[in-house]
Scaffold this motif. Sequence first.
Motif, PDB file in Angstrom:
ATOM      1  N   VAL A  26      54.270  39.183  33.865  1.00 27.79           N
ATOM      2  CA  VAL A  26      54.366  39.796  35.107  1.00 27.79           C
ATOM      3  C   VAL A  26      52.761  39.800  35.805  1.00 27.79           C
ATOM      4  O   VAL A  26      52.414  39.683  36.696  1.00 27.79           O
ATOM      5  N   LEU A  27      51.717  40.178  34.795  1.00 26.85           N
ATOM      6  CA  LEU A  27      50.340  40.061  35.240  1.00 26.85           C
ATOM      7  C   LEU A  27      49.677  38.672  35.564  1.00 26.85           C
ATOM      8  O   LEU A  27      48.943  38.736  36.689  1.00 26.85           O
ATOM      9  N   ASN A  28      50.214  37.856  34.727  1.00 23.80           N
ATOM     10  CA  ASN A  28      49.703  36.381  35.249  1.00 23.80           C
ATOM     11  C   ASN A  28      50.017  36.048  36.683  1.00 23.80           C
ATOM     12  O   ASN A  28      49.430  35.641  37.355  1.00 23.80           O
ATOM     13  N   ARG A  29      51.197  36.372  36.969  1.00 23.75           N
ATOM     14  CA  ARG A  29      51.885  36.198  38.437  1.00 23.75           C
ATOM     15  C   ARG A  29      51.045  37.203  39.359  1.00 23.75           C
ATOM     16  O   ARG A  29      50.545  36.664  40.509  1.00 23.75           O
ATOM     17  N   LEU A  30      50.997  38.299  39.047  1.00 21.96           N
ATOM     18  CA  LEU A  30      50.288  39.393  40.059  1.00 21.96           C
ATOM     19  C   LEU A  30      48.691  38.976  40.317  1.00 21.96           C
ATOM     20  O   LEU A  30      48.230  39.150  41.413  1.00 21.96           O
ATOM     21  N   PHE A  31      48.228  38.997  39.114  1.00 21.75           N
ATOM     22  CA  PHE A  31      46.844  38.603  39.148  1.00 21.75           C
ATOM     23  C   PHE A  31      46.244  37.246  39.336  1.00 21.75           C
ATOM     24  O   PHE A  31      45.100  36.724  39.100  1.00 21.75           O
ATOM     25  N   ALA A  32      47.059  36.277  39.677  1.00 18.85           N
ATOM     26  CA  ALA A  32      46.950  34.760  39.838  1.00 18.85           C
ATOM     27  C   ALA A  32      45.721  34.414  40.751  1.00 18.85           C
ATOM     28  O   ALA A  32      44.857  33.713  40.226  1.00 18.85           O
ATOM     29  N   PRO A  33      45.356  35.306  41.711  1.00 18.34           N
ATOM     30  CA  PRO A  33      44.101  34.818  42.517  1.00 18.34           C
ATOM     31  C   PRO A  33      42.969  35.298  41.877  1.00 18.34           C
ATOM     32  O   PRO A  33      41.990  34.450  41.519  1.00 18.34           O
ATOM     33  N   GLU A  34      42.783  36.527  40.985  1.00 16.25           N
ATOM     34  CA  GLU A  34      41.739  37.055  40.209  1.00 16.25           C
ATOM     35  C   GLU A  34      41.586  36.319  39.047  1.00 16.25           C
ATOM     36  O   GLU A  34      40.442  35.678  38.529  1.00 16.25           O
ATOM     37  N   LEU A  35      42.895  35.676  38.366  1.00 18.96           N
ATOM     38  CA  LEU A  35      42.554  34.785  37.275  1.00 18.96           C
ATOM     39  C   LEU A  35      42.002  33.477  37.541  1.00 18.96           C
ATOM     40  O   LEU A  35      41.031  32.874  36.770  1.00 18.96           O
ATOM     41  N   ALA A  36      42.406  32.887  38.848  1.00 19.07           N
ATOM     42  CA  ALA A  36      41.756  31.545  38.882  1.00 19.07           C
ATOM     43  C   ALA A  36      40.426  31.733  39.460  1.00 19.07           C
ATOM     44  O   ALA A  36      39.414  30.745  39.292  1.00 19.07           O
ATOM     45  N   ASP A  37      39.870  32.966  40.132  1.00 17.51           N
ATOM     46  CA  ASP A  37      38.420  33.061  40.471  1.00 17.51           C
ATOM     47  C   ASP A  37      37.489  33.641  39.371  1.00 17.51           C
ATOM     48  O   ASP A  37      36.334  33.842  39.313  1.00 17.51           O
ATOM     49  N   GLY A  38      38.332  33.785  37.824  1.00 21.26           N
ATOM     50  CA  GLY A  38      37.640  34.244  36.838  1.00 21.26           C
ATOM     51  C   GLY A  38      37.210  35.587  36.740  1.00 21.26           C
ATOM     52  O   GLY A  38      36.398  36.162  36.022  1.00 21.26           O
TER      53      GLY A  38
END
Length: 162
Positions: free
Chosen positions: A37-49
């Motif tokens: 769930v969090l990987n999907r929800l935070f996808a933009p933040e994860l991509a931006d590091g």
Amino acid sequence: MKQVSNLLSRAPTMPAPLAFPLGLIPSSAHSTAMAKVLNRLFAPELADGELDFLEGQVMLIRVSDARINIRLTLESGRLKAVSNSRPEDLSIEGAVYDFLLLATRREDPDTLFFNRRLRLGGSTELGLYVKNFLDSLELEGRLGPLLKVMNGATSFIGRFGH
């Protein structure tokens, strides 16, 4: 003002008939589901590091009234479930109601942490990174209909919780 501080100091807890079955589910299942769930929800933040501060760190999220323990880390830019054998670097503990207040933005993280409704343990520095990250999130547009469900759950627990 006294009335407000009393409300903040006592969190309603999830009604026992709802909490009991959640505690029967293995922690690994809760952790795996939350990571997805969090990987999907935070996808933009994860991509931006923006979550790189969690790389190799273990974070425990303990939902006390639901008897749920979620253990997560960041590996290769993705949140992943972690086994119980690895010690946590940071723990965040609170009731379902308080986590819902945080997620729905009915209450800000500073207030919840200051009033010890959400409690941090372990690395103070890591805890500050997590708190600042949560404080900076603008999720309303991403949550869509889930926000309405979470608001309903928050109201339900606030009304019927002990």
